[in-house]
Design an enzyme around this catalytic site. Structure first.
Site, PDB file in Angstrom:
ATOM      1  N   GLU A  89      -2.013  -0.337  -8.772  1.00  0.00           N
ATOM      2  CA  GLU A  89      -3.459  -0.275  -8.612  1.00  0.00           C
ATOM      3  C   GLU A  89      -3.890   1.140  -8.225  1.00  0.00           C
ATOM      4  O   GLU A  89      -3.247   1.785  -7.393  1.00  0.00           O
ATOM      5  CB  GLU A  89      -3.821  -1.205  -7.444  1.00  0.00           C
ATOM      6  N   LYS A 149     -14.151  -6.731  -7.090  1.00  0.00           N
ATOM      7  CA  LYS A 149     -14.466  -7.137  -5.714  1.00  0.00           C
ATOM      8  C   LYS A 149     -15.973  -7.331  -5.638  1.00  0.00           C
ATOM      9  O   LYS A 149     -16.724  -6.476  -6.128  1.00  0.00           O
ATOM     10  CB  LYS A 149     -14.045  -6.058  -4.712  1.00  0.00           C
ATOM     11  N   ASP A 179      -9.243  -0.023  -9.603  1.00  0.00           N
ATOM     12  CA  ASP A 179      -9.965  -0.699  -8.510  1.00  0.00           C
ATOM     13  C   ASP A 179     -11.185   0.139  -8.111  1.00  0.00           C
ATOM     14  O   ASP A 179     -12.301  -0.140  -8.548  1.00  0.00           O
ATOM     15  CB  ASP A 179      -9.006  -0.937  -7.332  1.00  0.00           C
ATOM     16  N   LYS A 223       0.841  -1.194   0.000  1.00  0.00           N
ATOM     17  CA  LYS A 223       0.000   0.000   0.000  1.00  0.00           C
ATOM     18  C   LYS A 223       0.880   1.249   0.000  1.00  0.00           C
ATOM     19  O   LYS A 223       1.800   1.374   0.815  1.00  0.00           O
ATOM     20  CB  LYS A 223      -0.897  -0.002   1.244  1.00  0.00           C
ATOM     21  N   ASP A 251      -0.340  -0.400  -4.609  1.00  0.00           N
ATOM     22  CA  ASP A 251      -1.713   0.112  -4.629  1.00  0.00           C
ATOM     23  C   ASP A 251      -1.740   1.450  -3.903  1.00  0.00           C
ATOM     24  O   ASP A 251      -1.506   1.508  -2.698  1.00  0.00           O
ATOM     25  CB  ASP A 251      -2.647  -0.891  -3.923  1.00  0.00           C
TER      26      ASP A 251
HETATM   27 MG    MG Z   1      -6.978  -1.696  -4.334  1.00  0.00          MG
END
Ligand code: MG
Length: 369
Positions: free
Chosen positions: A218, A267, A243, A164, A192
């Site tokens: 991402e 997702k 995303d 992240k 991401d």
């Molecule tokens: Mg993501």
């Protein structure tokens, strides 16, 4: 055969603390809030689904989802659970947005369909059983601490680490430099930014990361910034994955046909479940784009449903199903198993997972019938 009808819906509300607070550029998560949905039918077959909203992404909270779930349950009463097309269409027309609560109902409908057909979900979806490998995610922290965590994961045999990012350019670059140095060249690194950069920052960071072997980046930019995605993609060799910008198949079409990204992160909590997730993947495939299956903080129930979908659709190339590893408790009986990062699906009909009655006894319980 008498037609199957929905006779009732149980709504359970509970929470599971995380082993440690998890920081992304959008905020800190320290507890996962759940609704577990059980749809009951006149045939004696019931189906399970769950929702775990991350309000910064899906725009809903547990309290919002509880109110929505009671209304959706009343909408579904008396209808045929096997007509998933009609049920999902009705739910989407009645309740725009609010994708994570619709995902819980969608999941339960697919669970019922699988149990009715005596097929595990991957087979019901027309796919095969594959063994899957997930990555493991490292949250935002001091660069040195992130490098320590990444090294520990690499030593435990994790093949791919998702990192992240999304603070400042210098900090983010330092994070990846230290991590790459710690883990060596044999490990796949994905990053991401969770919308944390603007276009100049994203161009700078990705330019500086190009020599460090990043598989893809991402959501570098704000979810609405499609033009920025397109411009960024022209200025970096690192593939771009959307995303937070992709919730449904229409977003998938805009982004992939519009040349805004290379990959899509599906997702279930964003797509409103499996029905629309299948459409996202089909659109991506038509545009030559691979997908990833990601997660919020789902338990093994939601993650097992997601793993069935990956197994059934090889165009879903990347797997990011590690949310439950951060939870202090596993309230699921059956379901997929994780041995390290290797995921093995169950062969029981439907999703093949149940929520532990001991956990449910601690949850607030509503019945709509
Ligand atoms: Mg993501």
């Amino acid at each position: 055969m008498t037609e199957l009808r929905i006779t009732g819906v149980d709504i359970y509300r509970g929470a599971i603390p995380m082993a440690a607070p998890f920081r992304i550029s959008l905020g800190v998560i320290s507890e996962a809030d759940y609704l577990f949905i059980r749809i009951r039918t006149n045939g004696g077959i019931g189906g399970w689904g769950e929702t775990t909203p991350i309000s910064q992404i899906t725009g809903d909270t547990q309290a919002i989802n509880l109110a929505a779930a009671q209304t959706l349950a009343r909408l579904l009463l008396g209808t045929n659970p096997l007509d998933i097309e009609a049920r999902v269409t009705e739910m989407g027309r009645f309740l725009a947005f609010n994708s994570s609560v619709r995902a819980a109902f969608d999941m339960a409908l697919y669970d019922i369909a699988g149990k009715t057909a005596s097929l595990p979900l991957y087979a019901l979806l027309g796919g095969g059983k594959r063994q899957l490998e997930t990555d493991v995610t490292v949250g935002i922290d001091e660069p040195e601490k992130m490098a320590e965590q990444a090294l520990a994961l690499a030593k435990s045999g994790v093949p791919a680490i998702k990192i992240k990012l999304g603070t400042t350019a210098d900090e983010d670059v330092r994070r990846i430099e230290l991590i790459r140095k710690a883990v060596g060249d044999g490990i796949i690194l994905r990053v991401d930014a969770n919308q944390g950069w603007d276009l100049p920052t994203a161009v700078e960071v990705l330019h500086r990361l190009e020599a460090l072997g990043i598989q893809y980046c991402e959501q570098p930019l704000a979810r609405w910034d499609h033009a920025g995605f397109r411009r960024l993609r022209e200025r970096t060799a690192i593939p771009i994955m959307a995303d937070e910008s992709v919730f449904d198949h229409r977003d998938a079409f805009t982004l992939t046909a519009g040349g805004c990204c290379d990959y899509l992160n599906i997702k279930l909590a964003k797509s409103g479940g499996i029905h629309t997730a299948l459409k996202i993947n089909a659109v991506a495939e038509a545009c030559g784009a691979k997908c990833m299956l990601g997660c919020m903080m789902e338990t093994r129930l939601g993650l097992t449903a997601a793993a069935h979908l990956v197994s059934a659709r090889p165009n879903i190339r990347f797997v990011d199903l590690d949310g439950h590893l951060q939870l202090k408790e596993d309230p699921i009986l059956g379901g997929a198993t994780w041995r390290g990062t290797t995921i093995t699906l169950p062969d029981a009909p439907g999703i093949g997972a149940d929520v532990d009655p001991v956990f449910l006894a601690r949850c607030e319980h509503d019945v709509v019938s």
